[in-house]
Design a protein around this motif. Structure first.
Motif, PDB file in Angstrom:
ATOM      1  N   GLY A 101       0.834  -1.195   0.000  1.00 48.73           N
ATOM      2  CA  GLY A 101       0.000   0.000   0.000  1.00 48.73           C
ATOM      3  C   GLY A 101       0.867   1.242   0.000  1.00 48.73           C
ATOM      4  O   GLY A 101       1.896   1.293   0.677  1.00 48.73           O
ATOM      5  N   MET A 102       0.459   2.248  -0.775  1.00 47.86           N
ATOM      6  CA  MET A 102       1.163   3.538  -0.822  1.00 47.86           C
ATOM      7  C   MET A 102       0.160   4.649  -0.541  1.00 47.86           C
ATOM      8  O   MET A 102      -0.799   4.817  -1.302  1.00 47.86           O
ATOM      9  CB  MET A 102       1.794   3.761  -2.203  1.00 47.86           C
ATOM     10  CG  MET A 102       2.941   2.839  -2.550  1.00 47.86           C
ATOM     11  SD  MET A 102       3.398   2.963  -4.322  1.00 47.86           S
ATOM     12  CE  MET A 102       3.528   4.744  -4.558  1.00 47.86           C
ATOM     13  N   ILE A 103       0.349   5.395   0.529  1.00 47.19           N
ATOM     14  CA  ILE A 103      -0.469   6.582   0.803  1.00 47.19           C
ATOM     15  C   ILE A 103       0.333   7.785   0.336  1.00 47.19           C
ATOM     16  O   ILE A 103       1.285   8.216   0.986  1.00 47.19           O
ATOM     17  CB  ILE A 103      -0.822   6.686   2.296  1.00 47.19           C
ATOM     18  CG1 ILE A 103      -1.658   5.486   2.723  1.00 47.19           C
ATOM     19  CG2 ILE A 103      -1.576   7.979   2.579  1.00 47.19           C
ATOM     20  CD1 ILE A 103      -2.054   5.495   4.182  1.00 47.19           C
ATOM     21  N   GLY A 104      -0.018   8.302  -0.814  1.00 48.39           N
ATOM     22  CA  GLY A 104       0.733   9.370  -1.451  1.00 48.39           C
ATOM     23  C   GLY A 104       1.444   8.836  -2.682  1.00 48.39           C
ATOM     24  O   GLY A 104       2.279   7.923  -2.597  1.00 48.39           O
ATOM     25  N   LEU A 105       1.097   9.370  -3.850  1.00 47.55           N
ATOM     26  CA  LEU A 105       1.656   8.871  -5.107  1.00 47.55           C
ATOM     27  C   LEU A 105       2.962   9.551  -5.473  1.00 47.55           C
ATOM     28  O   LEU A 105       3.925   8.886  -5.854  1.00 47.55           O
ATOM     29  CB  LEU A 105       0.624   9.062  -6.228  1.00 47.55           C
ATOM     30  CG  LEU A 105       1.095   8.850  -7.664  1.00 47.55           C
ATOM     31  CD1 LEU A 105       1.525   7.397  -7.866  1.00 47.55           C
ATOM     32  CD2 LEU A 105      -0.016   9.217  -8.647  1.00 47.55           C
ATOM     33  N   GLY A 106       3.017  10.895  -5.353  1.00 46.79           N
ATOM     34  CA  GLY A 106       4.170  11.620  -5.856  1.00 46.79           C
ATOM     35  C   GLY A 106       4.333  11.368  -7.341  1.00 46.79           C
ATOM     36  O   GLY A 106       3.362  11.362  -8.104  1.00 46.79           O
ATOM     37  N   LEU A 110       3.383  -4.514   3.305  1.00 49.07           N
ATOM     38  CA  LEU A 110       3.990  -3.229   3.676  1.00 49.07           C
ATOM     39  C   LEU A 110       3.043  -2.108   3.289  1.00 49.07           C
ATOM     40  O   LEU A 110       2.457  -2.138   2.200  1.00 49.07           O
ATOM     41  CB  LEU A 110       5.349  -3.040   2.999  1.00 49.07           C
ATOM     42  CG  LEU A 110       6.086  -1.736   3.345  1.00 49.07           C
ATOM     43  CD1 LEU A 110       7.589  -1.990   3.510  1.00 49.07           C
ATOM     44  CD2 LEU A 110       5.861  -0.660   2.286  1.00 49.07           C
ATOM     45  N   LEU A 111       2.908  -1.136   4.174  1.00 47.02           N
ATOM     46  CA  LEU A 111       2.127   0.064   3.891  1.00 47.02           C
ATOM     47  C   LEU A 111       3.032   1.266   4.109  1.00 47.02           C
ATOM     48  O   LEU A 111       3.554   1.477   5.213  1.00 47.02           O
ATOM     49  CB  LEU A 111       0.905   0.157   4.810  1.00 47.02           C
ATOM     50  CG  LEU A 111       0.052   1.424   4.684  1.00 47.02           C
ATOM     51  CD1 LEU A 111      -0.512   1.559   3.270  1.00 47.02           C
ATOM     52  CD2 LEU A 111      -1.081   1.429   5.704  1.00 47.02           C
ATOM     53  N   ALA A 112       3.254   2.054   3.038  1.00 44.39           N
ATOM     54  CA  ALA A 112       4.115   3.236   3.102  1.00 44.39           C
ATOM     55  C   ALA A 112       3.247   4.484   3.211  1.00 44.39           C
ATOM     56  O   ALA A 112       2.414   4.746   2.335  1.00 44.39           O
ATOM     57  CB  ALA A 112       4.996   3.312   1.859  1.00 44.39           C
ATOM     58  N   VAL A 113       3.426   5.233   4.293  1.00 46.59           N
ATOM     59  CA  VAL A 113       2.690   6.482   4.514  1.00 46.59           C
ATOM     60  C   VAL A 113       3.603   7.620   4.089  1.00 46.59           C
ATOM     61  O   VAL A 113       4.581   7.938   4.769  1.00 46.59           O
ATOM     62  CB  VAL A 113       2.264   6.632   5.986  1.00 46.59           C
ATOM     63  CG1 VAL A 113       1.484   7.924   6.179  1.00 46.59           C
ATOM     64  CG2 VAL A 113       1.426   5.439   6.416  1.00 46.59           C
ATOM     65  N   ASP A 114       3.284   8.230   2.958  1.00 47.57           N
ATOM     66  CA  ASP A 114       4.174   9.230   2.359  1.00 47.57           C
ATOM     67  C   ASP A 114       3.377  10.406   1.810  1.00 47.57           C
ATOM     68  O   ASP A 114       3.737  10.994   0.805  1.00 47.57           O
ATOM     69  CB  ASP A 114       4.997   8.568   1.243  1.00 47.57           C
ATOM     70  CG  ASP A 114       6.009   9.513   0.625  1.00 47.57           C
ATOM     71  OD1 ASP A 114       6.697  10.218   1.377  1.00 47.57           O
ATOM     72  OD2 ASP A 114       6.098   9.554  -0.621  1.00 47.57           O
ATOM     73  N   VAL A 138       6.737   4.816   7.661  1.00 51.32           N
ATOM     74  CA  VAL A 138       6.224   6.186   7.740  1.00 51.32           C
ATOM     75  C   VAL A 138       7.356   7.160   7.415  1.00 51.32           C
ATOM     76  O   VAL A 138       8.407   7.141   8.073  1.00 51.32           O
ATOM     77  CB  VAL A 138       5.649   6.496   9.137  1.00 51.32           C
ATOM     78  CG1 VAL A 138       5.044   7.893   9.153  1.00 51.32           C
ATOM     79  CG2 VAL A 138       4.611   5.451   9.527  1.00 51.32           C
ATOM     80  N   HIS A 139       7.142   8.000   6.420  1.00 55.02           N
ATOM     81  CA  HIS A 139       8.144   8.976   6.000  1.00 55.02           C
ATOM     82  C   HIS A 139       8.051  10.204   6.908  1.00 55.02           C
ATOM     83  O   HIS A 139       7.060  10.935   6.872  1.00 55.02           O
ATOM     84  CB  HIS A 139       7.889   9.375   4.539  1.00 55.02           C
ATOM     85  CG  HIS A 139       9.005  10.157   3.940  1.00 55.02           C
ATOM     86  ND1 HIS A 139       8.927  10.741   2.693  1.00 55.02           N
ATOM     87  CD2 HIS A 139      10.244  10.459   4.411  1.00 55.02           C
ATOM     88  CE1 HIS A 139      10.053  11.361   2.422  1.00 55.02           C
ATOM     89  NE2 HIS A 139      10.868  11.214   3.447  1.00 55.02           N
ATOM     90  N   VAL A 140       9.084  10.414   7.733  1.00 54.90           N
ATOM     91  CA  VAL A 140       9.043  11.505   8.710  1.00 54.90           C
ATOM     92  C   VAL A 140      10.087  12.578   8.427  1.00 54.90           C
ATOM     93  O   VAL A 140      10.382  13.399   9.295  1.00 54.90           O
ATOM     94  CB  VAL A 140       9.212  10.968  10.145  1.00 54.90           C
ATOM     95  CG1 VAL A 140       8.055  10.057  10.523  1.00 54.90           C
ATOM     96  CG2 VAL A 140      10.553  10.245  10.318  1.00 54.90           C
TER      97      VAL A 140
END
Length: 732
Positions: free
Chosen positions: A544-549, A611-615, A647-649
């Motif tokens: 999963g990707m939250i945020g495409l960019g 995996l779920l990436a929050v970006d 999580v991208h911080v």
């Protein structure tokens, strides 16, 4: 024979003042309260606050128009109408937004947001906004009510108190629901107090004949009325455009909403409390420094730290607010025209709000707002002093002033600050001193002549430099997107960059053989890159990707993997599909879901992500509602029990790692920070990712154990929820 006392004489001045103070306090405390309540529903976008301000300014205009109309009615009729509306407004309590206002995703959210605000607090806000001008009108017609403008300063003091107490005393200690209920109860108290004043002042329109026959002057002319509106519109547009600039480049947090608005109100308080606060000569010189300084700052915003940016913009905007409101206060009419004055000032404020909040996002394809408003402000100051020019020996000092400005301006164009800039500053100072000796109004006029041309030229040059070579310029509710090509500086050829505001959101090499190379924050040695490569060894994956960019993470996809991508901004989707080839070259199947990720995940069955990436970023920070306890719980409903949450911080201003660590602890998971410093020759940006999992041995893997490190806690930091968050605790 003595005229009988009117009923308004039985209303103590302190009761007028207390009602106005309470109404202003509630009026401006509800603004950040409602904005924070609905921020998660609209993706945490910086434009939520700008849209809220637009609604509040239009509602304020409606309230002032109502006050002006009502003050022309018979005394008893005024009281009956106002009492009826006060009673009706109680039906809006408590001011908690109904869940059916949540956007479905994909559509422009502005009109839904405005409708939500109107349905939630429209009538209470309308009546609160009408209180100050209406009660001032009643007071001005009573014996001893000759100075109603002091109540305007009192009203702004109450408004400022409402704003400043919100981030200090309300937000840190009360949940959103508690805040809404406390405000609603306080509004009920206001209704009772205002009803008493309205009924007891119902005879305020009747004046003694002697007073009515004298002291009435001709109404202000059309040029004066237009100038009231223009000055108010200028200050309002400055307020919204600077707030936009700060929230889009730092974070959409209440503090950055409250600070500029508080300074805006403070200038109103000082200018309308007494004429001694606004010294025209002093603020002329300060404005002459502030305008070019702001122009230079927005041209070089990448190199300004958050505290410095907040302090600088706060100080310079206060100076410009003082000039706008000081000139407005100098032109205030007699109390007989009080409500029309307030009505036109409010109309000007609403005009500025409409321009920045409604017109600019649809008219402009980039953030021209602040440069344009600054240039128009300089020309407005020029016009103000041209109207009041007087003869004097001013040719030489004016030439010195203009010469100094032009020398400094030419230095800025070459991006150097050498001896010519120093000499220019000296000539400018000498010109300011010389012209100030010839008269204050001429001093400001001379400065404005040079500033207007220099400011407009420099801002136009800088704007063209920043967007002139862009392939795509797109703007909507969620911000401005720019796509442009640049040389990489390495051996892999040129790259194409996706930028939102001042934040890069993706980059791709243009040479075909390098187009699948993961760049920017998603490099193979970044936290998310290491996690994906470790999990790929175990077989097929759901990711999963939250945020495409630009779609960079899809370079890791294999034919056996399935990617689910959540993106709220339609412009980002269009840019990724038409300007970049990451999605086209993706080896595995993917689903692209348009809309807010949380709302989408709430409606879907469990995806069983490996995996779920929050970006997803708003400005330079992940929106708060994507880091709350409820959000993290939702992520784990969609993750496998031993899945990995990444999580991208990365952030210049906020330390978000401890927030993620608290959420991991509550879900009985381990969290580690994986920093990566990047590699410029491969266009790999520095990044900080937090990896969260309970998978046995994951953090002991050799490639991860050498870079992962524990996350330091922040004393006093509480778990964020949808009902509570405090960004001040995590400021770097």
């Amino acid at each position: 024979m003595r005229e009988p006392l009117s009923s308004s004489q039985r209303v103590p001045a302190v009761l007028f003042g207390a009602t106005i103070l309470l109404s202003a306090f509630l009026l401006f405390q509800v603004q950040p309260l409602l904005a924070k309540l609905i921020l998660p529903w609209f993706g945490g976008a910086a434009a939520v606050w700008t849209s809220c301000l637009l609604f509040f300014q239009v509602a304020l205009l409606a309230g002032y128009a109502y006050a002006h109309w009502l003050s022309q009615q018979a005394g008893t009729r005024q009281a009956v109408i106002h009492l009826a509306l006060l009673a009706l407004s109680l039906l809006f309590l408590p001011i908690l937004p109904a869940p059916w206002w949540k956007p479905a995703g994909g559509q422009d959210p502005l009109w839904r947001l405005l409708g939500l605000l109107a349905a939630t607090a429209g009538l209470p806000y309308f009546l609160l906004s009408s209180t100050s001008p209406l009660l001032q009108a009643w007071y001005s017609r009573s014996p001893g009510g000759a100075r109603p403008y002091r109540f305007f300063a009192l009203s702004n003091a109450g408004a400022m108190a409402g704003l400043l107490t919100y981030p200090v005393l309300v937000e840190p200690y009360l949940t959103n629901r508690q805040q809404a209920w406390m405000w609603s109860i306080s509004y009920g108290v206001f209704v009772l107090v205002c009803a008493v004043v309205a009924w007891r002042a119902r005879g305020a329109r009747r004046e003694p004949p002697a007073a009515a026959a004298v002291g009435i002057t001709a109404p202000p002319g059309l040029p004066d009325r237009l100038l009231w509106m223009v000055l108010a519109a200028c200050a309002s547009a400055l307020l919204l455009s600077v707030t936009n600039h700060l929230t889009q480049n730092i974070a959409a947090i209440p503090f950055l909403w409250v600070l500029p608005l508080s300074l805006y109100l403070l200038s109103f308080i000082l200018c309308f409390d007494s004429d001694r606060w606004y010294r025209r000569g002093l603020f002329a010189c300060l404005a002459a420094v502030a305008l070019p300084a702001v122009a230079y700052a927005i041209a070089d915003s990448d190199n300004i730290s958050a505290p410095a940016a907040i302090t600088f913009f706060g100080a310079t905007m206060f100076v410009l607010f003082m000039v706008c409101h000081g000139e407005l206060a100098r032109r205030r009419p007699r109390p007989a025209y009080l409500t029309s004055f307030y009505l036109l000032v409010s109309a000007g404020g609403a005009t500025g709000g409409l321009f920045i909040g409604l017109t600019a996002p649809y008219l402009f394809n980039a953030l021209y707002d602040l440069p344009l408003v600054l240039s128009l402000t300089s020309f407005l100051f020029l016009y103000l002093l041209w109207r009041e020019r007087r003869p004097g020996r001013l040719l030489r000092p004016i030439l010195l002033t203009i010469m100094g400005l032009l020398m400094a301006y030419c230095e800025l164009l070459t991006e150097r600050l050498g001896p010519p800039a120093i000499l220019g500053a000296g000539l400018l100072a000498l010109g300011v001193f010389w012209t100030s000796r010839e008269g204050e109004s001429i001093a400001l006029y001379a400065l404005a002549v040079g500033l207007a041309a220099g400011m407009a030229g420099y801002l136009a040059h800088n704007t063209w430099r920043s967007i002139g070579q862009s392939r795509v310029l797109a703007r909507n509710f969620y911000g401005v997107l720019v796509v442009y090509d640049q040389e990489s500086g390495g051996g892999m050829g040129p790259t194409r960059v996706l930028r939102s505001g001042t934040i890069e959101h993706g980059e791709q090499f243009l040479r075909p053989q390098h187009q699948r190379y993961p760049t920017a924050y998603y490099a193979g040695n970044s936290g998310v890159g290491l996690a994906l490569q470790a999990l790929m060894k175990r077989g097929a994956m759901n990711v999963g990707m939250i945020g495409l960019g630009a779609g960079t993470l899809t370079t890791y996809a294999r034919p056996i993997d399935h990617y689910y991508i959540y993106e709220i901004n339609p412009n980002v989707v269009k840019a990724a599909q038409t300007q970049f080839t990451f999605l086209q070259n993706c080896l595995g199947p993917y689903d692209l879901l348009l809309g807010d990720a949380r709302l989408s995940l709430e409606r879907e069955p469990s995806r069983q992500f490996d995996l779920l990436a929050v970006d997803a970023f708003s400005g330079d920070a992940i929106p708060v509602h994507l880091l709350s306890r409820e959000a993290v719980g939702l992520y784990w409903r969609h993750l496998k029990p031993e899945g990995v949450l990444a999580v991208h911080v990365s952030n210049r201003y906020l330390s978000l790692g401890p927030v993620v660590a608290l959420g991991a602890l509550e879900n009985h998971k381990r969290a580690r920070l994986v920093p990566y410093r990047g590699a410029d020759d491969k266009r790999e940006a520095a990044s900080d990712w937090v990896l969260v999992t309970s998978r046995p041995g994951f953090f002991e893997l050799p490639e991860i154990s050498v870079v992962a490190r524990p996350i330091e806690s922040i004393p006093g930091l509480r778990t964020w929820t949808d009902d509570y968050s405090n960004l001040y605790r995590v400021l770097r």
